[in-house]
Design a protein around this motif. Structure first.
Motif, PDB file in Angstrom:
ATOM      1  N   LYS A 185       0.779  -1.285  -0.016  1.00 57.65           N
ATOM      2  CA  LYS A 185      -0.016  -0.080  -0.081  1.00 57.65           C
ATOM      3  C   LYS A 185       0.847   1.507   0.026  1.00 57.65           C
ATOM      4  CE  LYS A 185      -3.906  -2.204   0.112  1.00 57.65           C
ATOM      5  NZ  LYS A 185      -3.349  -3.583  -0.372  1.00 57.65           N
ATOM      6  N   ALA A 186       0.650   2.155  -0.810  1.00 56.96           N
ATOM      7  CA  ALA A 186       1.739   3.214  -1.390  1.00 56.96           C
ATOM      8  C   ALA A 186       1.541   4.098   0.172  1.00 56.96           C
ATOM      9  CB  ALA A 186       1.028   4.045  -2.443  1.00 56.96           C
ATOM     10  N   GLU A 187       0.566   4.450   0.616  1.00 51.50           N
ATOM     11  CA  GLU A 187       0.566   5.484   1.953  1.00 51.50           C
ATOM     12  C   GLU A 187       1.584   4.937   2.924  1.00 51.50           C
ATOM     13  OE1 GLU A 187      -3.338   3.059   2.042  1.00 51.50           O
ATOM     14  OE2 GLU A 187      -2.184   3.884   0.584  1.00 51.50           O
ATOM     15  N   ARG A 188       1.748   3.828   3.037  1.00 49.07           N
ATOM     16  CA  ARG A 188       2.698   2.932   3.962  1.00 49.07           C
ATOM     17  C   ARG A 188       3.977   3.287   3.833  1.00 49.07           C
ATOM     18  NH1 ARG A 188      -0.837  -2.713   4.213  1.00 49.07           N
ATOM     19  NH2 ARG A 188      -2.651  -1.963   4.820  1.00 49.07           N
ATOM     20  N   GLY A 189       4.293   3.284   2.681  1.00 46.69           N
ATOM     21  CA  GLY A 189       5.738   3.379   2.166  1.00 46.69           C
ATOM     22  C   GLY A 189       6.760   2.321   2.247  1.00 46.69           C
ATOM     23  N   PRO A 190       7.871   2.260   2.028  1.00 49.06           N
ATOM     24  CA  PRO A 190       8.935   0.868   2.135  1.00 49.06           C
ATOM     25  C   PRO A 190       8.950   0.488   3.602  1.00 49.06           C
ATOM     26  CG  PRO A 190       9.806   2.884   0.931  1.00 49.06           C
ATOM     27  CD  PRO A 190       8.762   3.542   1.313  1.00 49.06           C
ATOM     28  N   ASP A 191       8.606   1.226   4.676  1.00 54.39           N
ATOM     29  CA  ASP A 191       9.001   0.506   5.801  1.00 54.39           C
ATOM     30  C   ASP A 191       7.647  -0.172   6.378  1.00 54.39           C
ATOM     31  OD1 ASP A 191      11.400   1.862   6.226  1.00 54.39           O
ATOM     32  OD2 ASP A 191      10.759   3.689   6.867  1.00 54.39           O
ATOM     33  N   GLN A 192       6.512  -0.304   5.251  1.00 54.71           N
ATOM     34  CA  GLN A 192       5.320  -0.960   5.856  1.00 54.71           C
ATOM     35  C   GLN A 192       5.691  -2.307   6.257  1.00 54.71           C
ATOM     36  OE1 GLN A 192       2.591  -1.813   2.341  1.00 54.71           O
ATOM     37  NE2 GLN A 192       4.083  -0.370   1.382  1.00 54.71           N
ATOM     38  N   PRO A 193       4.824  -3.108   7.103  1.00 51.06           N
ATOM     39  CA  PRO A 193       5.074  -4.187   7.516  1.00 51.06           C
ATOM     40  C   PRO A 193       5.046  -5.362   6.001  1.00 51.06           C
ATOM     41  CG  PRO A 193       3.512  -3.315   8.947  1.00 51.06           C
ATOM     42  CD  PRO A 193       3.641  -2.323   7.764  1.00 51.06           C
ATOM     43  N   GLY A 194       6.263  -6.223   6.109  1.00 51.35           N
ATOM     44  CA  GLY A 194       6.271  -6.947   5.006  1.00 51.35           C
ATOM     45  C   GLY A 194       7.213  -6.641   3.821  1.00 51.35           C
ATOM     46  N   PHE A 195       7.643  -5.335   3.627  1.00 57.94           N
ATOM     47  CA  PHE A 195       8.727  -4.905   2.663  1.00 57.94           C
ATOM     48  C   PHE A 195       9.932  -5.474   3.115  1.00 57.94           C
ATOM     49  CE2 PHE A 195      10.954  -2.385  -0.005  1.00 57.94           C
ATOM     50  CZ  PHE A 195      10.195  -2.083  -1.114  1.00 57.94           C
ATOM     51  N   ALA A 196      10.308  -5.572   4.431  1.00 57.52           N
ATOM     52  CA  ALA A 196      11.665  -5.995   4.646  1.00 57.52           C
ATOM     53  C   ALA A 196      11.895  -7.281   4.355  1.00 57.52           C
ATOM     54  CB  ALA A 196      12.041  -5.829   5.939  1.00 57.52           C
ATOM     55  N   GLU A 197      10.839  -8.288   4.640  1.00 63.28           N
ATOM     56  CA  GLU A 197      10.589  -9.601   4.399  1.00 63.28           C
ATOM     57  C   GLU A 197      10.487  -9.687   2.987  1.00 63.28           C
ATOM     58  OE1 GLU A 197       9.064  -9.168   8.405  1.00 63.28           O
ATOM     59  OE2 GLU A 197       8.987  -8.012   6.456  1.00 63.28           O
ATOM     60  N   LEU A 198      10.303  -9.139   2.180  1.00 69.41           N
ATOM     61  CA  LEU A 198      10.061  -9.072   0.721  1.00 69.41           C
ATOM     62  C   LEU A 198      11.403  -9.122   0.178  1.00 69.41           C
ATOM     63  CD1 LEU A 198       8.921  -9.180  -2.181  1.00 69.41           C
ATOM     64  CD2 LEU A 198       8.469  -6.706  -2.072  1.00 69.41           C
ATOM     65  N   LEU A 199      12.255  -7.908   0.619  1.00 68.30           N
ATOM     66  CA  LEU A 199      13.591  -7.818  -0.029  1.00 68.30           C
ATOM     67  C   LEU A 199      14.398  -8.962   0.484  1.00 68.30           C
ATOM     68  CD1 LEU A 199      14.430  -4.035   1.155  1.00 68.30           C
ATOM     69  CD2 LEU A 199      13.439  -5.033  -1.174  1.00 68.30           C
ATOM     70  N   ASP A 200      14.394  -9.649   1.645  1.00 63.33           N
ATOM     71  CA  ASP A 200      14.938 -10.880   1.888  1.00 63.33           C
ATOM     72  C   ASP A 200      14.567 -12.098   1.206  1.00 63.33           C
ATOM     73  OD1 ASP A 200      16.276  -9.628   4.116  1.00 63.33           O
ATOM     74  OD2 ASP A 200      14.785 -10.205   5.518  1.00 63.33           O
ATOM     75  N   LEU A 201      13.157 -12.149   0.745  1.00 68.83           N
ATOM     76  CA  LEU A 201      12.750 -13.176  -0.087  1.00 68.83           C
ATOM     77  C   LEU A 201      13.385 -13.049  -1.514  1.00 68.83           C
ATOM     78  CD1 LEU A 201       9.081 -13.416   0.713  1.00 68.83           C
ATOM     79  CD2 LEU A 201      10.975 -15.286   1.100  1.00 68.83           C
ATOM     80  N   PHE A 202      13.707 -11.846  -2.159  1.00 65.66           N
ATOM     81  CA  PHE A 202      14.209 -11.569  -3.226  1.00 65.66           C
ATOM     82  C   PHE A 202      15.539 -12.121  -3.215  1.00 65.66           C
ATOM     83  CE2 PHE A 202      11.862  -7.487  -4.519  1.00 65.66           C
ATOM     84  CZ  PHE A 202      11.080  -8.020  -5.566  1.00 65.66           C
ATOM     85  N   ALA A 203      16.375 -12.446  -2.367  1.00 62.85           N
ATOM     86  CA  ALA A 203      17.630 -13.110  -2.370  1.00 62.85           C
ATOM     87  C   ALA A 203      17.533 -14.689  -2.347  1.00 62.85           C
ATOM     88  CB  ALA A 203      18.357 -12.690  -1.015  1.00 62.85           C
ATOM     89  N   THR A 204      16.276 -15.127  -2.312  1.00 65.29           N
ATOM     90  CA  THR A 204      16.378 -16.577  -2.470  1.00 65.29           C
ATOM     91  C   THR A 204      16.308 -16.945  -4.083  1.00 65.29           C
ATOM     92  OG1 THR A 204      13.748 -16.651  -2.754  1.00 65.29           O
ATOM     93  CG2 THR A 204      14.801 -16.692  -0.694  1.00 65.29           C
ATOM     94  N   GLY A 205      15.881 -16.016  -4.949  1.00 70.95           N
ATOM     95  CA  GLY A 205      15.976 -16.323  -6.319  1.00 70.95           C
ATOM     96  C   GLY A 205      14.628 -16.632  -6.897  1.00 70.95           C
ATOM     97  N   HIS A 206      13.802 -17.255  -5.984  1.00 71.25           N
ATOM     98  CA  HIS A 206      12.655 -18.012  -6.538  1.00 71.25           C
ATOM     99  C   HIS A 206      11.209 -17.041  -6.414  1.00 71.25           C
ATOM    100  CE1 HIS A 206      12.452 -20.134  -2.564  1.00 71.25           C
ATOM    101  NE2 HIS A 206      11.370 -19.764  -2.765  1.00 71.25           N
ATOM    102  N   VAL A 207      11.479 -15.818  -5.897  1.00 71.44           N
ATOM    103  CA  VAL A 207      10.212 -15.077  -5.653  1.00 71.44           C
ATOM    104  C   VAL A 207      10.328 -13.988  -6.665  1.00 71.44           C
ATOM    105  CG1 VAL A 207       9.090 -13.552  -3.877  1.00 71.44           C
ATOM    106  CG2 VAL A 207      10.441 -15.752  -3.164  1.00 71.44           C
ATOM    107  N   TRP A 208       9.023 -13.668  -7.017  1.00 72.98           N
ATOM    108  CA  TRP A 208       8.723 -12.837  -8.243  1.00 72.98           C
ATOM    109  C   TRP A 208       7.663 -11.691  -7.775  1.00 72.98           C
ATOM    110  CZ3 TRP A 208      11.230 -13.571 -13.219  1.00 72.98           C
ATOM    111  CH2 TRP A 208      11.762 -14.737 -13.287  1.00 72.98           C
ATOM    112  N   VAL A 209       7.755 -10.482  -8.227  1.00 73.91           N
ATOM    113  CA  VAL A 209       6.677  -9.527  -7.900  1.00 73.91           C
ATOM    114  C   VAL A 209       6.127  -9.158  -9.205  1.00 73.91           C
ATOM    115  CG1 VAL A 209       5.946  -6.941  -7.209  1.00 73.91           C
ATOM    116  CG2 VAL A 209       7.482  -8.925  -5.853  1.00 73.91           C
TER     117      VAL A 209
END
Length: 303
Positions: A185-209
């Motif tokens: 949700k844009a109004e929550r910004g990059p610090d919203q719950p779940g965003f840090a987890e997404l960046l970690d998931l990107f590192a696995t190589g098998h997660v897409w958005v």
């Protein structure tokens, strides 16, 4: 809508014009034909008609060569309408289906794959599912069932659910695709719950958005508040992002609740070419724009 063509630039800059790359793909569209393919009885809304011909018109107007049909919630796990469209479109299309992991057979999964399906959808958002345990169970059951059959698992859920799903997604035996800016949700910004987890998931190589349906992530008509989120994702993993229009742009929110499930819900009026210009602006460079719009889609959906 007319396609704006310009000589290939080294940088897209403001992206008022751009070159559509060969093999460009709209990775999230729906087809609705309620007269021929009855909608599910227990649905949350009733869409109008979105025909195969209208879809082909959209793709032609955008200069998009390929597309991915996604099973909408109103058809439940009856993929008949989607499969007819997939057959009609042929090699131009792939599909994301919905299954019941407890009843689908190996033979059915093979048939779906042979028809062009390359993903299976877990739609939590349309069901209003916010319970972590229920979301985990649905994802794990689906991922386990399709593992080894050539399907990714596509999740539509609010980004906040990633805080409870991240470990299961990281350990999943399949590629995982997160719909509509991963539910940000844009109004929550990059610090919203779940965003840090997404960046970690990107590192696995098998997660897409899917960078799709910005109107679902942002209340600002210009989507300016979505730019920091989009650019952070692009900076993190430009090789794990794809683009999609979400045509024909179904509604939602309080308007849907007021209408009720039986009334025909009007589609939103969305400028899909403007969405492509937004993507070009966020990418900044032609090579990244081409990767997200064409190369990544070809890899993920096996074109």
């Amino acid at each position: 809508m007319s396609l704006e063509i310009a000589p290939a630039p080294a940088s897209l800059g403001g992206a008022s014009a751009f070159t559509m790359p060969a093999g460009a793909c709209d990775c999230h569209v729906h087809v609705f034909d309620p007269a021929r393919f009855p909608l599910a009885a227990h649905r949350t809304y009733t869409p109008g008609i979105a025909s195969i011909a209208a879809l082909e018109g959209l793709l032609a107007s955008l200069g998009v060569a390929r597309t991915v049909l996604v099973q909408p919630s109103v058809y439940g796990d009856d993929n008949s309408c989607l499969l007819e469209a997939l057959h009609h479109l042929g090699e131009r299309a792939r599909a994301v289906i919905v299954i019941d992991p407890e009843t689908v057979t190996d033979a059915q999964l093979r048939d779906f794959h042979d028809a062009g399906a390359r993903g299976v959808r877990v739609n939590l958002e349309s069901k209003g599912e916010t319970r972590t345990t229920a979301a985990r169970d649905a994802f794990i059951a689906t991922a386990a069932r399709v593992a080894g059959h050539g399907f990714a698992v596509q999740i539509y859920a609010d980004m906040s659910l990633l805080t409870g799903l991240a470990d299961a997604i990281a350990a999943a035996p399949v590629q995982v695709v997160l719909d509509h800016f991963a539910g940000a949700k844009a109004e929550r910004g990059p610090d919203q719950p779940g965003f840090a987890e997404l960046l970690d998931l990107f590192a696995t190589g098998h997660v897409w958005v899917k960078l799709s349906a910005p109107y679902r992530a942002s209340r600002d008509p210009s989507h300016a508040d979505l730019a920091p989120i989009a650019r952070a994702m692009i900076a993190a993993r430009p090789d794990r992002l794809v683009w999609a229009s979400d045509w024909p742009h179904t509604g939602g929110g309080k308007d849907r609740a007021l209408l009720g499930p039986e009334a025909v819900e009007p589609f939103r009026t969305i400028d899909d070419m403007a969405a492509l210009r937004e993507l070009a602006g966020w990418c900044g460079e032609e090579r990244i724009f081409q990767r997200i719009l064409a190369d990544n889609a070809a890899q993920l959906f096996d074109f």
